[in-house]
Design a protein around this motif. Structure first.
Motif, PDB file in Angstrom:
ATOM      1  N   ARG A  77       3.800   5.577  -5.848  1.00  0.00           N
ATOM      2  CA  ARG A  77       3.679   5.620  -7.314  1.00  0.00           C
ATOM      3  C   ARG A  77       2.594   6.596  -7.753  1.00  0.00           C
ATOM      4  N   LEU A  78       1.471   6.590  -7.032  1.00  0.00           N
ATOM      5  CA  LEU A  78       0.395   7.509  -7.401  1.00  0.00           C
ATOM      6  C   LEU A  78       0.834   8.961  -7.246  1.00  0.00           C
ATOM      7  N   THR A  79       1.484   9.275  -6.130  1.00  0.00           N
ATOM      8  CA  THR A  79       1.934  10.645  -5.878  1.00  0.00           C
ATOM      9  C   THR A  79       2.918  11.100  -6.946  1.00  0.00           C
ATOM     10  N   GLY A  80       3.769  10.184  -7.386  1.00  0.00           N
ATOM     11  CA  GLY A  80       4.775  10.526  -8.393  1.00  0.00           C
ATOM     12  C   GLY A  80       4.196  10.800  -9.763  1.00  0.00           C
ATOM     13  N   LEU A  81       2.974  10.323 -10.023  1.00  0.00           N
ATOM     14  CA  LEU A  81       2.361  10.507 -11.333  1.00  0.00           C
ATOM     15  C   LEU A  81       1.618  11.836 -11.468  1.00  0.00           C
ATOM     16  N   LEU A  82       1.232  12.439 -10.349  1.00  0.00           N
ATOM     17  CA  LEU A  82       0.269  13.540 -10.397  1.00  0.00           C
ATOM     18  C   LEU A  82       0.913  14.902 -10.144  1.00  0.00           C
ATOM     19  N   ARG A  83       0.146  15.957 -10.424  1.00  0.00           N
ATOM     20  CA  ARG A  83       0.575  17.321 -10.191  1.00  0.00           C
ATOM     21  C   ARG A  83       0.408  17.675  -8.699  1.00  0.00           C
ATOM     22  N   GLU A  84       1.075  18.767  -8.290  1.00  0.00           N
ATOM     23  CA  GLU A  84       0.935  19.213  -6.904  1.00  0.00           C
ATOM     24  C   GLU A  84      -0.492  19.662  -6.614  1.00  0.00           C
ATOM     25  N   SER A  85      -1.181  20.148  -7.623  1.00  0.00           N
ATOM     26  CA  SER A  85      -2.542  20.625  -7.415  1.00  0.00           C
ATOM     27  C   SER A  85      -3.549  19.483  -7.291  1.00  0.00           C
ATOM     28  N   ASP A  86      -3.151  18.257  -7.647  1.00  0.00           N
ATOM     29  CA  ASP A  86      -4.035  17.099  -7.534  1.00  0.00           C
ATOM     30  C   ASP A  86      -3.944  16.510  -6.133  1.00  0.00           C
ATOM     31  N   THR A  87      -4.884  15.664  -5.808  1.00  0.00           N
ATOM     32  CA  THR A  87      -4.923  15.035  -4.485  1.00  0.00           C
ATOM     33  C   THR A  87      -5.043  13.528  -4.637  1.00  0.00           C
ATOM     34  N   GLU A 118      -8.474   0.887  -1.097  1.00  0.00           N
ATOM     35  CA  GLU A 118      -9.203   1.862  -1.906  1.00  0.00           C
ATOM     36  C   GLU A 118      -8.509   3.224  -1.857  1.00  0.00           C
ATOM     37  N   PHE A 119      -8.291   3.804  -3.025  1.00  0.00           N
ATOM     38  CA  PHE A 119      -7.683   5.121  -3.148  1.00  0.00           C
ATOM     39  C   PHE A 119      -8.584   6.001  -4.011  1.00  0.00           C
ATOM     40  N   VAL A 120      -8.476   7.316  -3.794  1.00  0.00           N
ATOM     41  CA  VAL A 120      -9.200   8.287  -4.606  1.00  0.00           C
ATOM     42  C   VAL A 120      -8.198   9.304  -5.143  1.00  0.00           C
ATOM     43  N   VAL A 121      -8.364   9.656  -6.416  1.00  0.00           N
ATOM     44  CA  VAL A 121      -7.547  10.699  -7.026  1.00  0.00           C
ATOM     45  C   VAL A 121      -8.478  11.822  -7.461  1.00  0.00           C
ATOM     46  N   LEU A 122      -8.158  13.048  -7.006  1.00  0.00           N
ATOM     47  CA  LEU A 122      -8.886  14.238  -7.436  1.00  0.00           C
ATOM     48  C   LEU A 122      -8.005  15.000  -8.411  1.00  0.00           C
ATOM     49  N   LEU A 172       0.825  -1.215   0.000  1.00  0.00           N
ATOM     50  CA  LEU A 172       0.000   0.000   0.000  1.00  0.00           C
ATOM     51  C   LEU A 172       0.858   1.264   0.000  1.00  0.00           C
ATOM     52  N   ILE A 173       1.961   1.239   0.763  1.00  0.00           N
ATOM     53  CA  ILE A 173       2.864   2.395   0.809  1.00  0.00           C
ATOM     54  C   ILE A 173       3.491   2.633  -0.557  1.00  0.00           C
ATOM     55  N   GLU A 174       3.866   1.551  -1.236  1.00  0.00           N
ATOM     56  CA  GLU A 174       4.477   1.694  -2.568  1.00  0.00           C
ATOM     57  C   GLU A 174       3.449   2.177  -3.582  1.00  0.00           C
ATOM     58  N   VAL A 175       2.209   1.708  -3.471  1.00  0.00           N
ATOM     59  CA  VAL A 175       1.149   2.191  -4.361  1.00  0.00           C
ATOM     60  C   VAL A 175       0.965   3.692  -4.162  1.00  0.00           C
ATOM     61  N   THR A 218      -1.281   1.553 -15.852  1.00  0.00           N
ATOM     62  CA  THR A 218      -0.013   0.985 -16.316  1.00  0.00           C
ATOM     63  C   THR A 218       1.008   0.951 -15.179  1.00  0.00           C
ATOM     64  N   ARG A 219       1.121   2.071 -14.436  1.00  0.00           N
ATOM     65  CA  ARG A 219       2.163   2.164 -13.389  1.00  0.00           C
ATOM     66  C   ARG A 219       1.863   1.232 -12.223  1.00  0.00           C
ATOM     67  N   LEU A 220       0.595   1.130 -11.823  1.00  0.00           N
ATOM     68  CA  LEU A 220       0.293   0.293 -10.652  1.00  0.00           C
ATOM     69  C   LEU A 220       0.338  -1.187 -10.962  1.00  0.00           C
ATOM     70  N   CYS A 221       0.228  -1.557 -12.250  1.00  0.00           N
ATOM     71  CA  CYS A 221       0.275  -2.979 -12.610  1.00  0.00           C
ATOM     72  C   CYS A 221       1.701  -3.490 -12.810  1.00  0.00           C
ATOM     73  N   GLU A 222       2.690  -2.577 -12.725  1.00  0.00           N
ATOM     74  CA  GLU A 222       4.080  -3.021 -12.827  1.00  0.00           C
ATOM     75  C   GLU A 222       4.443  -3.823 -11.580  1.00  0.00           C
ATOM     76  N   PRO A 223       5.375  -4.805 -11.685  1.00  0.00           N
ATOM     77  CA  PRO A 223       5.710  -5.686 -10.548  1.00  0.00           C
ATOM     78  C   PRO A 223       6.241  -4.903  -9.342  1.00  0.00           C
TER      79      PRO A 223
END
Length: 609
Positions: A516-526, A534-538, A510-513, A557-562
C-alpha cells in the motif's frame, strides 16, 4: 544433381584416415550428382577416438534430409544403425560389420599375408604382431598374420601377439616397452597401423636397436609419414579412395547387404630390410609438400585466433557465429536445445546464430532430424570439395546443441585436430563461460539485493535508506531550494495481530502495508522498513509547501483501511512523525531523530482515533 544427400557418421570429420575416407565418399558422390554431410559423433575436443571409446551418439541428426548413412569405424553403437534402418535409411558400414548392413572392408588378410610372407623371405621366423584388437579390421589383420605363418609351416606363438591399446604412436611405444623388457625376443614386428609402427620404431631406436638391422618393422595404411621416415616404412596400402567409392555405391543400393572388399597392397621400403628406393623428389612434389606446410601453418594460426576470439574478452555473443569469418568455413548455423533436451529423442532446436547473416534462419525452431536448414546444403559447392559438417556443441558441464558449417575436408591434420572439432570445443567452452558469468552476476545481484533490501517485504533496508537520505542531503546542500521530508511510521495494534493470529499472519500484514505504501508514492520517493512494524518514507524533491502533510494524511487513511488475512478482517492504526529539511537541517540522522520524536508525540493522538 540427383537431389540425394548421404550422411557420413565418423568419430572425427577430418584427419589422414577419417578425413581421407570422407573425401573419397564426397568425390564419388559429386561424380554421381549427389552430396554428403559429415557428422561428428565424438564430443568436440576429444583427444583420440581410441581413448574416448565408442561414442554414446543417439540423435537422428538430419534424418529428414538424408537418403542413407555411411558409418565409419568406431562412430556409434549398432543400435543407432538399426534405428536408422527402421526409419527407412540404408546404412553402410566401413571397416566393421553391423547387423543387416552392407559393409566396405579392406582385404586386411591378404595384405598381412603378403607382408608376413615378405618378412619370411628375408629369413625372419620370430615375427610379432602388434595392433589394437578392439577393432574388427585389426583382428582381421591378425588373422592374415596367422594364416601366413601357418602357410609356411610355422605355428603362431600367442606370446608374440600384442594388443597396442590404440592405433597411434603411443600404442606402438607400449608394445616396444614390453619387447624391451623381454629382451626383444623377435626379429620382426608387423603392426596393425603405421602410427603404431612409427611409435614402435622410435622407442626401439631410443633404446639402441637398429631398424631393420636388429628388428624389421612393417606397418599398415601407407600414411604420408611412412615415405619420409628414416628408414622409410614398409607398409600395406589400402586405397581410401576406393573405400569411399565403394561405400557410396553400396549406400545407393539399399537392398544390397553384402560385404564388399577393397584390395590392399604390400609396399616394400627400407624398414623391412629392402634397399631404399629414395624419396619421390620432383618440382611438383616439392611444391605440393610446401603447400601442405603452409596449409598446416594457416590451420595453427586459425586455431590460435579462434582461441583468442572465443575464450578471450569479447563483446560479441559467440552464438552469433561472427567468429567463423576467421576460418575457411564459408557458412554455418548454430542450433541450441530447447529447455532440457533429451538426447535420445528427436529433440527441438532453436537456431540462434547464422553466418553469414543473409539466410534468415536465426529464430527458427526445428527438430534435430531437420537440422541443419535445407538451404545450407544448397550453399555447399560439392565440386570444389565443400560439404556440410555437423559437430556436437557439448562440454563436460552441458550439452548445448549442434553446430553445422560448410567447408572442405581437412586430410593433412591428425584426426581430431581439424577446425570443426576445435570450433565445437571452443564454442562449448565459451558458452559455458557465458553461462557461468551470467550465473555469477545473478548471484551477485541477489547478494546485493539481500544486503540492501528487507528480506520479507523487498523494501530498501536501513543501509540503502541511509544512502538515499545522504544523497537527498547532498542535493539540498547544492541547491537551497531542494526540500525533502522524512516520515517515520509505526503500526498501532500490530502486536495484537501477532498474538492472536500468529507471526505468519503478522508477516502477511507487513507485506500488505509495504504494498500500500509503495502504491501511494512516486518513483523518486523511497519506502524502507527499519524492522518490526517500523517504516520510513523519504519524500525527495517537495515542490509545494505542505506537500508532506498531504502525503502523511493519505498514508494514514490508506493504512487504516481493513485488511483481509486468513479470511479474517483486521484493522490497525498508524502513528506518523514528520521531519522536514530546511533551515540548514539536512543531516539524515538528525531528521530521523526528529521524525521519531514527532511520531511518539503523535501516538496518543492516534490512539484516541
Amino acid at each position: 544433381m540427383t537431389g540425394r544427400t548421404f550422411g557420413v557418421l565418423s568419430p572425427f570429420v577430418g584427419g589422414d584416415y577419417y578425413g581421407a575416407i570422407i573425401a573419397g565418399v564426397n568425390d564419388a558422390a559429386v561424380a554421381a550428382g549427389d552430396r554428403i554431410m559429415a557428422i561428428q559423433t565424438l564430443d568436440p575436443g576429444s583427444y583420440s577416438a581410441d581413448r574416448s571409446g565408442l561414442p554414446d551418439f543417439r540423435r537422428p541428426v538430419s534424418w529428414k534430409h538424408l537418403n542413407g548413412l555411411i558409418v565409419l569405424p568406431g562412430a556409434l553403437h549398432a543400435s543407432y544403425a538399426r534405428g536408422a534402418r527402421r526409419a527407412g535409411l540404408p546404412v553402410v558400414s566401413v571397416g566393421q560389420k553391423l547387423d543387416e548392413c552392407a559393409a566396405v572392408l579392406a582385404d586386411n588378410r591378404s595384405g598381412l599375408r603378403d607382408a608376413v610372407g615378405h618378412l619370411l623371405g628375408h629369413g625372419h621366423e620370430r615375427i610379432a604382431y602388434a595392433g589394437h584388437l578392439a577393432h574388427f579390421d585389426l583382428r582381421e589383420r591378425l588373422e592374415g598374420y596367422r594364416e601366413a605363418l601357418l602357410a609356411h609351416g610355422i605355428e603362431p606363438d600367442p606370446e608374440l601377439v600384442f594388443d597396442s591399446g590404440d592405433n597411434h604412436e603411443s600404442g606402438g611405444e607400449v608394445v616396444a616397452d614390453v619387447l624391451l623388457r623381454r629382451g626383444v625376443p623377435v626379429s620382426a614386428v608387423v603392426c596393425g597401423t603405421d602410427r603404431n609402427a612409427i611409435g614402435l620404431i622410435g622407442r626401439l631406436a631410443g633404446a639402441g636397436y637398429r631398424v631393420p638391422g636388429d628388428v624389421a618393422v612393417v606397418g599398415f595404411d601407407d600414411i604420408v609419414d611412412a615415405t619420409y621416415m628414416r628408414p622409410s616404412l614398409s607398409t600395406v596400402r589400402q586405397p581410401v579412395e576406393d573405400v569411399g567409392t565403394t561405400a557410396h555405391r553400396l549406400v545407393c543400393a539399399p537392398d544390397d547387404t553384402d560385404s564388399a572388399y577393397v584390395a590392399t597392397t604390400f609396399v616394400r621400403r627400407g624398414s623391412c630390410g629392402c634397399p631404399g628406393i629414395g624419396l619421390p623428389v620432383s618440382e611438383e612434389r616439392t611444391r605440393s609438400l610446401f603447400g601442405e606446410v603452409r596449409y598446416l601453418q594457416e590451420t595453427l594460426n586459425v586455431q590460435h585466433e579462434l582461441g583468442i576470439d572465443l575464450l578471450g574478452a569479447h563483446e560479441r555473443d559467440p552464438r552469433a557465429l561472427a567468429w567463423l569469418q576467421r576460418t575457411a568455413l564459408t557458412a554455418g548455423c548454430l542450433g541450441l536445445w530447447n529447455h532440457s533436451a533429451v538426447p535420445a529423442r528427436d529433440t527441438e532446436l532453436s537456431v540462434v546464430g547464422e553466418y553469414p547473416g543473409r539466410p534468415g534462419w536465426a529464430g527458427e525452431q526445428m527438430r534435430v532430424s531437420e537440422f541443419p536448414p535445407a538451404g545450407l546444403f544448397a550453399m555447399a559447392d560439392g565440386a570444389a570439395g565443400e560439404i556440410v559438417f555437423v559437430v556436437p556443441v557439448r562440454s563436460g558441464l552441458r550439452d548445448w546443441g549442434v553446430l553445422a558449417a560448410i567447408g572442405t575436408v581437412q586430410q593433412s591434420t591428425p584426426a581430431g585436430r581439424e577446425i570443426m572439432n576445435h570450433s565445437g570445443a571452443l564454442l562449448a567452452t565459451a558458452l559455458d563461460r557465458g553461462a557461468m558469468v551470467a550465473a555469477l552476476r545473478e548471484q551477485e545481484q541477489k547478494l546485493r539485493d539481500a544486503a540492501l533490501h528487507d528480506a520479507l517485504t523487498g523494501l530498501p533496508n536501513r543501509v540503502l535508506l541511509a544512502d538515499r537520505l545522504e544523497q537527498a542531503g547532498l542535493r539540498s546542500q547544492r541547491r537551497p531550494d531542494h526540500r525533502f521530508a522524512v516520515l517515520l511510521l509505526d503500526l498501532n495494534g500490530f502486536k495484537a495481530v501477532n498474538d492472536s493470529l500468529g507471526h505468519a499472519a503478522g508477516d502477511v500484514l507487513l507485506i500488505e502495508v509495504a504494498r500500500r505504501l509503495t502504491g501511494l508514492l512516486r518513483e523518486s520517493d523511497t519506502v524502507a522498513r527499519l524492522g518490526g512494524d517500523e517504516f520510513v518514507v523519504l519524500l525527495d524533491g517537495l515542490r509545494e509547501p505542505g506537500a508532506e502533510r498531504v502525503v502523511r494524511d493519505a498514508i494514514a487513511t490508506r493504512l487504516c483501511e481493513p485488511y483481509c488475512i486468513d479470511g479474517e478482517q483486521i484493522e490497525v492504526g498508524v502513528s506518523i512523525g514528520v521531519a522536514l529539511s530546511g533551515d540548514g537541517s539536512t543531516d539524515p540522522d538528525r531528521l530521523l531523530r526528529e521524525a521519531d520524536a514527532a511520531m511518539y508525540r503523535a501516538k496518543p493522538v492516534s490512539r484516541k482515533r
